[in-house]
Design an enzyme around this catalytic site. Sequence first.
Site, mmCIF file in Angstrom:
data_model
loop_
_atom_site.group_PDB
_atom_site.id
_atom_site.type_symbol
_atom_site.label_atom_id
_atom_site.label_comp_id
_atom_site.label_asym_id
_atom_site.label_seq_id
_atom_site.Cartn_x
_atom_site.Cartn_y
_atom_site.Cartn_z
ATOM 1 N N PHE A 126 45.102 38.160 51.355
ATOM 2 C CA PHE A 126 44.940 38.798 52.659
ATOM 3 C C PHE A 126 44.185 37.819 53.563
ATOM 4 O O PHE A 126 43.218 37.187 53.124
ATOM 5 C CB PHE A 126 44.157 40.107 52.484
ATOM 6 C CG PHE A 126 44.074 40.923 53.726
ATOM 7 C CD1 PHE A 126 45.154 41.685 54.146
ATOM 8 C CD2 PHE A 126 42.918 40.937 54.491
ATOM 9 C CE1 PHE A 126 45.083 42.444 55.304
ATOM 10 C CE2 PHE A 126 42.838 41.695 55.648
ATOM 11 C CZ PHE A 126 43.921 42.448 56.052
ATOM 12 N N ASP A 198 38.847 40.747 44.776
ATOM 13 C CA ASP A 198 38.979 41.704 45.872
ATOM 14 C C ASP A 198 39.775 42.883 45.319
ATOM 15 O O ASP A 198 40.954 42.744 44.976
ATOM 16 C CB ASP A 198 39.707 41.045 47.061
ATOM 17 C CG ASP A 198 39.784 41.967 48.281
ATOM 18 O OD1 ASP A 198 39.780 43.198 48.096
ATOM 19 O OD2 ASP A 198 39.872 41.441 49.414
ATOM 20 N N TYR A 223 38.181 52.403 52.745
ATOM 21 C CA TYR A 223 39.061 53.311 53.513
ATOM 22 C C TYR A 223 40.491 53.388 52.993
ATOM 23 O O TYR A 223 41.320 54.043 53.611
ATOM 24 C CB TYR A 223 39.081 52.906 54.992
ATOM 25 C CG TYR A 223 39.291 51.428 55.242
ATOM 26 C CD1 TYR A 223 40.544 50.861 55.154
ATOM 27 C CD2 TYR A 223 38.219 50.599 55.559
ATOM 28 C CE1 TYR A 223 40.729 49.506 55.360
ATOM 29 C CE2 TYR A 223 38.382 49.248 55.779
ATOM 30 C CZ TYR A 223 39.644 48.706 55.677
ATOM 31 O OH TYR A 223 39.815 47.369 55.875
ATOM 32 N N LYS A 224 40.781 52.729 51.872
ATOM 33 C CA LYS A 224 42.150 52.802 51.347
ATOM 34 C C LYS A 224 42.200 53.883 50.254
ATOM 35 O O LYS A 224 42.146 55.067 50.565
ATOM 36 C CB LYS A 224 42.585 51.441 50.823
ATOM 37 C CG LYS A 224 42.588 50.344 51.895
ATOM 38 C CD LYS A 224 43.004 49.026 51.278
ATOM 39 C CE LYS A 224 42.814 47.850 52.207
ATOM 40 N NZ LYS A 224 43.751 47.839 53.336
HETATM 41 C C1 LIG Z 1 42.877 42.614 50.256
HETATM 42 C C2 LIG Z 1 42.127 43.024 51.504
HETATM 43 N N1 LIG Z 1 40.900 42.544 51.717
HETATM 44 C C3 LIG Z 1 40.200 42.887 52.835
HETATM 45 C C4 LIG Z 1 40.731 43.736 53.785
HETATM 46 C C5 LIG Z 1 40.018 44.114 55.053
HETATM 47 O O1 LIG Z 1 38.682 43.854 55.066
HETATM 48 P P1 LIG Z 1 37.710 44.495 56.143
HETATM 49 O O2 LIG Z 1 37.082 45.719 55.498
HETATM 50 O O3 LIG Z 1 36.701 43.455 56.406
HETATM 51 O O4 LIG Z 1 38.490 44.841 57.355
HETATM 52 C C6 LIG Z 1 42.008 44.258 53.587
HETATM 53 C C7 LIG Z 1 42.585 45.178 54.592
HETATM 54 O O5 LIG Z 1 43.710 45.587 54.566
HETATM 55 C C8 LIG Z 1 42.727 43.881 52.430
HETATM 56 O O6 LIG Z 1 43.969 44.347 52.228
#
Ligand SMILES: Cc1ncc(COP(=O)(O)O)c(C=O)c1O
Length: 395
Positions: A126, A198, A223-224
């Site tokens: 990402f 991650d 939030y997912k």
């Molecule tokens: C793998 C991954 N890492 C990080 C993020 C987003 O991070 P943040 O909470 O800083 O917006 C996402 C958002 O879709 C993601 O898919």
Amino acid sequence: MEAERRRAEALDAADPLTALRGRFLLPDGVVYLDGNSLGALPAHVPAVLDDVVRRQWGTDLIASWEAGGWWTAPERAGAKVARLVGAHPDEVVVTDSTSVDLFKVLAAGARLRPGRARLVVEPGSFPTDLYVAAAVADLLGLQLDRVAPADLAAHLAAHGGDVAVVAYSHVDYRTGELLDLPGLTALAHRAGALSCWDLSHSAGALPVGLAEHGVDLAVGCGYKYLNGGPGAPAYLVVARRHHGALTNPLPGWTGHARPFAMEGSYEPAAAVSRMRSGTPPVLSLLALDAALDVLQDVDLAALRARSLSLTGLLVELVGAHVPSLRVVTPRDPARRGSQVSLAHPQAQRVVRDLAARGVVGDFREPDVVRLGVAAPYVTHADVVTTVERLREVAP
Ligand SMILES: Cc1ncc(COP(=O)(O)O)c(C=O)c1O
């Protein structure tokens, strides 16, 4: 697709986890397949937030930092996340965004391996993960190596003694591929490097087993699949064995051993609390803290089995009934996260037309229809409805 619908309804009827859907508020007539972007609203959260705003903030005011458990919410919510990712309760704190948390753990991790000058990331990560890793490398004078997981063994054979941290995503946000976390972590360790994951697309969707597999560092979104609401704070994880030497690259007063002593010099708090920086976003944090209760009594192996049954059915029915779509997500269940990605030359239009028919997924560049399958609130019957709509919009 009458036979398929009957089969799907039988699968739902036989699975006790189908009842979890009742814990969420979802609009009638909508099949929601975007829980890997914004999780659905748990039914009890509006009342919790109403109490937080009207009573705790409106009436109890400043006393709520203690009486309402605001001050300790990052650790309290962290312990709930810990159960979902297989970490110890004192290894997780909810704080900041995933991007900021990744910055913190990568910089802290690199400092735990002084003398090693390389940071390894996955080229297809990402974007925020790539940007943050590049910034950490730049600040600390490290070299950033973009290494695909399949090439990690060879890379470490050549340069392993110089690698400080290997940072990968557990599930690829675009393809839905699940990486071999135990195997890749073991490879990193054999080279003397730390492993960082991650977990944005795996925590809350499948068992992760951080402690069991000896993972050093991790981060993930609130939030997912954790359903914390738009902009919910993220979490970071640091294994206990590193707490003694752990330094926060963004030290702030809330991560101090005695924050209210207002001392001029910094002394880190115990355990992972030292990774806190500034005042937490209390409303968002308490929404996430409450939302996490939805999954606390759920058996994660059973949730994973349901998720694989749902994604397996989706892959099978798309293969059988929608020839215009190419399944991008691995068919091997051991390599599949909790989403199904489908390639189509007009993917953006397909996603728009699907939404107009009540099936909400999302589009990812360049040609991916991304369907997130959150097992707590997606049913096998929803999968059949989705395939019926896909046949209409992508014949
Ligand atoms: C793998 C991954 N890492 C990080 C993020 C987003 O991070 P943040 O909470 O800083 O917006 C996402 C958002 O879709 C993601 O898919």
